[in-house]
Motif scaffolding. Structure first.
Motif, PDB file in Angstrom:
ATOM      1  N   PHE A  10       0.815  -1.210   0.000  1.00  0.00           N
ATOM      2  CA  PHE A  10       0.000   0.000   0.000  1.00  0.00           C
ATOM      3  C   PHE A  10       0.849   1.261   0.000  1.00  0.00           C
ATOM      4  O   PHE A  10       0.324   2.358  -0.066  1.00  0.00           O
ATOM      5  N   ARG A  11       2.152   1.135   0.042  1.00  0.00           N
ATOM      6  CA  ARG A  11       3.042   2.284  -0.031  1.00  0.00           C
ATOM      7  C   ARG A  11       3.308   2.679  -1.476  1.00  0.00           C
ATOM      8  O   ARG A  11       3.896   3.720  -1.742  1.00  0.00           O
ATOM      9  N   CYS A  12       2.888   1.871  -2.421  1.00  0.00           N
ATOM     10  CA  CYS A  12       3.034   2.191  -3.837  1.00  0.00           C
ATOM     11  C   CYS A  12       2.055   3.291  -4.212  1.00  0.00           C
ATOM     12  O   CYS A  12       1.035   3.477  -3.555  1.00  0.00           O
ATOM     13  N   PRO A  13       2.312   4.042  -5.274  1.00  0.00           N
ATOM     14  CA  PRO A  13       1.385   5.082  -5.712  1.00  0.00           C
ATOM     15  C   PRO A  13       0.005   4.515  -6.058  1.00  0.00           C
ATOM     16  O   PRO A  13      -0.124   3.339  -6.414  1.00  0.00           O
ATOM     17  N   ASP A  14      -1.014   5.360  -5.957  1.00  0.00           N
ATOM     18  CA  ASP A  14      -2.378   4.966  -6.312  1.00  0.00           C
ATOM     19  C   ASP A  14      -2.398   4.301  -7.684  1.00  0.00           C
ATOM     20  O   ASP A  14      -1.689   4.708  -8.594  1.00  0.00           O
ATOM     21  N   GLY A  15      -3.207   3.294  -7.819  1.00  0.00           N
ATOM     22  CA  GLY A  15      -3.378   2.608  -9.091  1.00  0.00           C
ATOM     23  C   GLY A  15      -2.494   1.388  -9.245  1.00  0.00           C
ATOM     24  O   GLY A  15      -2.852   0.461  -9.956  1.00  0.00           O
ATOM     25  N   VAL A  16      -1.343   1.365  -8.597  1.00  0.00           N
ATOM     26  CA  VAL A  16      -0.439   0.226  -8.740  1.00  0.00           C
ATOM     27  C   VAL A  16      -1.036  -1.036  -8.123  1.00  0.00           C
ATOM     28  O   VAL A  16      -1.138  -2.065  -8.788  1.00  0.00           O
ATOM     29  N   PRO A  17      -1.483  -1.020  -6.834  1.00  0.00           N
ATOM     30  CA  PRO A  17      -2.071  -2.250  -6.276  1.00  0.00           C
ATOM     31  C   PRO A  17      -3.339  -2.700  -7.005  1.00  0.00           C
ATOM     32  O   PRO A  17      -3.516  -3.894  -7.269  1.00  0.00           O
ATOM     33  N   SER A  18      -4.228  -1.774  -7.354  1.00  0.00           N
ATOM     34  CA  SER A  18      -5.476  -2.180  -8.012  1.00  0.00           C
ATOM     35  C   SER A  18      -5.212  -2.793  -9.373  1.00  0.00           C
ATOM     36  O   SER A  18      -5.826  -3.796  -9.747  1.00  0.00           O
ATOM     37  N   THR A  19      -4.272  -2.229 -10.120  1.00  0.00           N
ATOM     38  CA  THR A  19      -3.918  -2.787 -11.420  1.00  0.00           C
ATOM     39  C   THR A  19      -3.234  -4.140 -11.264  1.00  0.00           C
ATOM     40  O   THR A  19      -3.547  -5.102 -11.970  1.00  0.00           O
ATOM     41  N   THR A  20      -2.316  -4.221 -10.326  1.00  0.00           N
ATOM     42  CA  THR A  20      -1.558  -5.454 -10.103  1.00  0.00           C
ATOM     43  C   THR A  20      -2.472  -6.608  -9.702  1.00  0.00           C
ATOM     44  O   THR A  20      -2.333  -7.731 -10.193  1.00  0.00           O
ATOM     45  N   PHE A  21      -3.419  -6.337  -8.797  1.00  0.00           N
ATOM     46  CA  PHE A  21      -4.275  -7.398  -8.271  1.00  0.00           C
ATOM     47  C   PHE A  21      -5.625  -7.490  -8.966  1.00  0.00           C
ATOM     48  O   PHE A  21      -6.450  -8.339  -8.615  1.00  0.00           O
ATOM     49  N   GLY A  22      -5.890  -6.621  -9.942  1.00  0.00           N
ATOM     50  CA  GLY A  22      -7.146  -6.673 -10.685  1.00  0.00           C
ATOM     51  C   GLY A  22      -8.359  -6.380  -9.813  1.00  0.00           C
ATOM     52  O   GLY A  22      -9.418  -6.965 -10.005  1.00  0.00           O
ATOM     53  N   GLN A  23      -8.189  -5.466  -8.870  1.00  0.00           N
ATOM     54  CA  GLN A  23      -9.272  -5.103  -7.957  1.00  0.00           C
ATOM     55  C   GLN A  23      -9.625  -3.632  -8.154  1.00  0.00           C
ATOM     56  O   GLN A  23      -8.848  -2.862  -8.708  1.00  0.00           O
ATOM     57  N   THR A  24     -10.794  -3.253  -7.654  1.00  0.00           N
ATOM     58  CA  THR A  24     -11.209  -1.853  -7.744  1.00  0.00           C
ATOM     59  C   THR A  24     -10.432  -1.029  -6.726  1.00  0.00           C
ATOM     60  O   THR A  24      -9.905  -1.553  -5.741  1.00  0.00           O
TER      61      THR A  24
END
Length: 113
Positions: A69-83
């Motif tokens: 969650f320390r990554c910039p916005d959009g990185v976790p959601s794109t990586t994990f395919g979640q909203t």
């Protein structure tokens, strides 16, 4: 980077270590430590081409659940395919680590925030 526009490259070395962020252009390079949580975010709206290289340094102890969650916005959601809502709700349960925000590139390309 061998083609395209800017890339934001980031990695987290180990628990509680600084998030390392580098913006690179064509002709520039960055190294990411093996085993480090990392990402490459395209800052433009046209295709880009990159070559990634990893070294053998030991990144130490790294806890994925706390650091992703320390990554910039959009990185976790794109990586994990979640909203983004799913990611933000997940982030709320792990409050010890701040989230670095980079909404400018997503807004520029008309992507949801």
């Amino acid at each position: 980077m061998i083609g395209g526009t800017s890339l934001l490259v980031g990695f987290i070395q180990e628990n509680r270590a600084q998030v390392v962020l580098n913006e690179i252009q064509v002709g520039y390079a960055t190294l990411i430590l093996r085993g480090a949580i990392h990402f490459v975010q395209h800052l433009g709206c046209t295709p880009s081409v990159q070559i990634n290289a990893y070294n053998n340094a030991d990144p130490g102890l790294l806890t994925l659940g706390l650091n992703m969650f320390r990554c910039p916005d959009g990185v976790p959601s794109t990586t994990f395919g979640q909203t983004e809502d799913f990611i933000m709700n997940s982030k709320r349960t792990i409050s010890a680590y701040p989230l670095d925000v980079n909404e400018a590139s997503r807004t520029k390309c008309g992507l949801p925030i």
